[in-house]
Design a protein around this motif. Sequence first.
Motif, PDB file in Angstrom:
ATOM      1  N   THR A   5       0.841  -1.201   0.000  1.00  0.00           N
ATOM      2  CA  THR A   5       0.000   0.000   0.000  1.00  0.00           C
ATOM      3  C   THR A   5       0.872   1.245   0.000  1.00  0.00           C
ATOM      4  N   PRO A   6       0.397   2.339  -0.634  1.00  0.00           N
ATOM      5  CA  PRO A   6       1.144   3.605  -0.568  1.00  0.00           C
ATOM      6  C   PRO A   6       0.996   4.224   0.812  1.00  0.00           C
ATOM      7  N   VAL A   7       2.066   4.874   1.277  1.00  0.00           N
ATOM      8  CA  VAL A   7       2.044   5.531   2.590  1.00  0.00           C
ATOM      9  C   VAL A   7       2.762   6.866   2.491  1.00  0.00           C
ATOM     10  N   THR A   8       2.433   7.745   3.421  1.00  0.00           N
ATOM     11  CA  THR A   8       3.166   9.002   3.598  1.00  0.00           C
ATOM     12  C   THR A   8       3.445   9.139   5.091  1.00  0.00           C
ATOM     13  N   ILE A   9       4.719   9.206   5.435  1.00  0.00           N
ATOM     14  CA  ILE A   9       5.129   9.272   6.837  1.00  0.00           C
ATOM     15  C   ILE A   9       5.967  10.532   7.054  1.00  0.00           C
ATOM     16  N   ALA A  10       5.513  11.364   7.955  1.00  0.00           N
ATOM     17  CA  ALA A  10       6.200  12.633   8.228  1.00  0.00           C
ATOM     18  C   ALA A  10       6.406  13.422   6.942  1.00  0.00           C
ATOM     19  N   GLY A  11       5.400  13.354   6.066  1.00  0.00           N
ATOM     20  CA  GLY A  11       5.462  14.085   4.805  1.00  0.00           C
ATOM     21  C   GLY A  11       6.299  13.414   3.731  1.00  0.00           C
ATOM     22  N   ILE A  12       6.805  12.216   3.967  1.00  0.00           N
ATOM     23  CA  ILE A  12       7.674  11.508   3.010  1.00  0.00           C
ATOM     24  C   ILE A  12       6.876  10.396   2.340  1.00  0.00           C
ATOM     25  N   PRO A  13       6.785  10.393   1.012  1.00  0.00           N
ATOM     26  CA  PRO A  13       5.991   9.371   0.318  1.00  0.00           C
ATOM     27  C   PRO A  13       6.771   8.063   0.160  1.00  0.00           C
ATOM     28  N   GLY A  14       6.015   6.997   0.056  1.00  0.00           N
ATOM     29  CA  GLY A  14       6.641   5.704  -0.165  1.00  0.00           C
ATOM     30  C   GLY A  14       5.622   4.585  -0.206  1.00  0.00           C
ATOM     31  N   TYR A  15       6.110   3.349  -0.011  1.00  0.00           N
ATOM     32  CA  TYR A  15       5.221   2.180  -0.037  1.00  0.00           C
ATOM     33  C   TYR A  15       5.564   1.248   1.125  1.00  0.00           C
ATOM     34  N   ARG A  16       4.535   0.561   1.584  1.00  0.00           N
ATOM     35  CA  ARG A  16       4.665  -0.383   2.700  1.00  0.00           C
ATOM     36  C   ARG A  16       4.177  -1.746   2.229  1.00  0.00           C
ATOM     37  N   THR A  17       5.016  -2.760   2.391  1.00  0.00           N
ATOM     38  CA  THR A  17       4.640  -4.134   2.050  1.00  0.00           C
ATOM     39  C   THR A  17       4.687  -4.984   3.308  1.00  0.00           C
ATOM     40  N   THR A  18       3.578  -5.680   3.596  1.00  0.00           N
ATOM     41  CA  THR A  18       3.499  -6.587   4.744  1.00  0.00           C
ATOM     42  C   THR A  18       3.194  -8.001   4.259  1.00  0.00           C
ATOM     43  N   ALA A  19       3.683  -8.975   5.009  1.00  0.00           N
ATOM     44  CA  ALA A  19       3.430 -10.376   4.675  1.00  0.00           C
ATOM     45  C   ALA A  19       3.716 -11.219   5.908  1.00  0.00           C
ATOM     46  N   THR A  20       3.245 -12.465   5.886  1.00  0.00           N
ATOM     47  CA  THR A  20       3.468 -13.388   6.995  1.00  0.00           C
ATOM     48  C   THR A  20       4.219 -14.625   6.501  1.00  0.00           C
ATOM     49  N   VAL A  21       5.297 -14.958   7.201  1.00  0.00           N
ATOM     50  CA  VAL A  21       6.045 -16.187   6.911  1.00  0.00           C
ATOM     51  C   VAL A  21       5.551 -17.260   7.891  1.00  0.00           C
ATOM     52  N   ASN A  22       4.878 -18.279   7.362  1.00  0.00           N
ATOM     53  CA  ASN A  22       4.381 -19.390   8.179  1.00  0.00           C
ATOM     54  C   ASN A  22       5.302 -20.600   8.031  1.00  0.00           C
ATOM     55  N   PHE A  23       5.464 -21.342   9.134  1.00  0.00           N
ATOM     56  CA  PHE A  23       6.332 -22.512   9.138  1.00  0.00           C
ATOM     57  C   PHE A  23       5.495 -23.779   9.300  1.00  0.00           C
ATOM     58  N   ALA A  24       5.817 -24.784   8.493  1.00  0.00           N
ATOM     59  CA  ALA A  24       5.141 -26.071   8.631  1.00  0.00           C
ATOM     60  C   ALA A  24       5.635 -26.812   9.869  1.00  0.00           C
ATOM     61  N   SER A  25       6.906 -26.629  10.187  1.00  0.00           N
ATOM     62  CA  SER A  25       7.471 -27.232  11.398  1.00  0.00           C
ATOM     63  C   SER A  25       8.625 -26.374  11.890  1.00  0.00           C
ATOM     64  N   ASP A  26       8.802 -26.327  13.223  1.00  0.00           N
ATOM     65  CA  ASP A  26       9.872 -25.528  13.812  1.00  0.00           C
ATOM     66  C   ASP A  26      10.075 -25.980  15.246  1.00  0.00           C
ATOM     67  N   PRO A  27      11.194 -25.635  15.856  1.00  0.00           N
ATOM     68  CA  PRO A  27      11.453 -26.042  17.233  1.00  0.00           C
ATOM     69  C   PRO A  27      10.939 -25.030  18.256  1.00  0.00           C
ATOM     70  N   LEU A  28      10.167 -24.031  17.822  1.00  0.00           N
ATOM     71  CA  LEU A  28       9.745 -22.938  18.695  1.00  0.00           C
ATOM     72  C   LEU A  28       8.483 -23.292  19.481  1.00  0.00           C
ATOM     73  N   GLU A  29       8.322 -22.670  20.624  1.00  0.00           N
ATOM     74  CA  GLU A  29       7.147 -22.878  21.454  1.00  0.00           C
ATOM     75  C   GLU A  29       6.207 -21.673  21.465  1.00  0.00           C
ATOM     76  N   ARG A  30       6.785 -20.474  21.339  1.00  0.00           N
ATOM     77  CA  ARG A  30       5.955 -19.266  21.460  1.00  0.00           C
ATOM     78  C   ARG A  30       5.372 -18.790  20.129  1.00  0.00           C
ATOM     79  N   THR A  31       5.898 -19.274  19.020  1.00  0.00           N
ATOM     80  CA  THR A  31       5.424 -18.789  17.719  1.00  0.00           C
ATOM     81  C   THR A  31       5.632 -19.842  16.640  1.00  0.00           C
ATOM     82  N   ASP A  32       4.822 -19.756  15.594  1.00  0.00           N
ATOM     83  CA  ASP A  32       4.984 -20.601  14.404  1.00  0.00           C
ATOM     84  C   ASP A  32       5.005 -19.759  13.130  1.00  0.00           C
TER      85      ASP A  32
END
Length: 267
Positions: free
Chosen positions: A196-223
């Motif tokens: 999405t396009p964004v303007t922060i403190a008067g500065i134009p630009g773009y913001r890209t967000t995404a989620t990296v999901n794991f099929a398996s991992d050794p973590l307990e607090r997050t996947d």
Amino acid sequence: MHTGPQFPTTQQQAPGPGGRGTALLVGGIAFAVVFLLVVGGTVVYLVLRPGGDGPDGPPVSDSSTVTDPGSSGATESDSPTPTDVEAERCWVPEQERTSQNPSGKLRGGGLQFIPPALYEQRGTPHGIAYTTDLVGAQALVEASWYSTTFLGAVQWQPGIEYPGAEVASQTIVDCFFYANIWGEAQGRTLDDEITTPVTIAGIPGYRTTATVNFASDPLERTDATELDIVVLETDEGPSVFGTETAVGVTEHEQAADAAYETLTGVS
């Protein structure tokens, strides 16, 4: 044996009147005929030689210097050297820290922000393609797994045209996903990618967000990990702010949002 001419032993009579004149006349005529033959032959050669335009005609060029009129005269060695640069996927420039952090803030490229209090560790994040002058703050999730906030200058591969903030933000996210930084987490997928396009403190630009999901991992607090990459066209050039946050770790998710809210330019 005699080596010289032999002379007759009998006395010869002197020639009669007119004998010497006749001999001279015959000799003169013979000389004139020979002279005319020599001069005439030379004239004929000059006039009739191949390519000649007469005695004053231009000389025939040496065949070794004649250039084929259908040829440009250039050889293969004269061909221009190709200058096209092949784009390297997820090119990473040499890291060079040129910014200095002001008190209580982190600064990189043309941006600065206030790092969250619980992000106590400082360092250069890994796996961030097309960026230099990087600085980051990290918070421990568990074991050797961290949530990260960072910023720096965007630097595209030399010889490859900078594609602009929109494509840059998308490319940095994609390269983050493919980077060799995920340890023992396996079967990852890149999901819910949004730009999405964004303007922060008067500065134009773009913001890209995404989620990296794991099929398996050794973590307990997050996947999963949430990626948030913002590229802004600052007065100092294109610059990047980013977060990589452990999904489901509430205090880290809130801290990443707070860091985003403090983002400004440096001027």
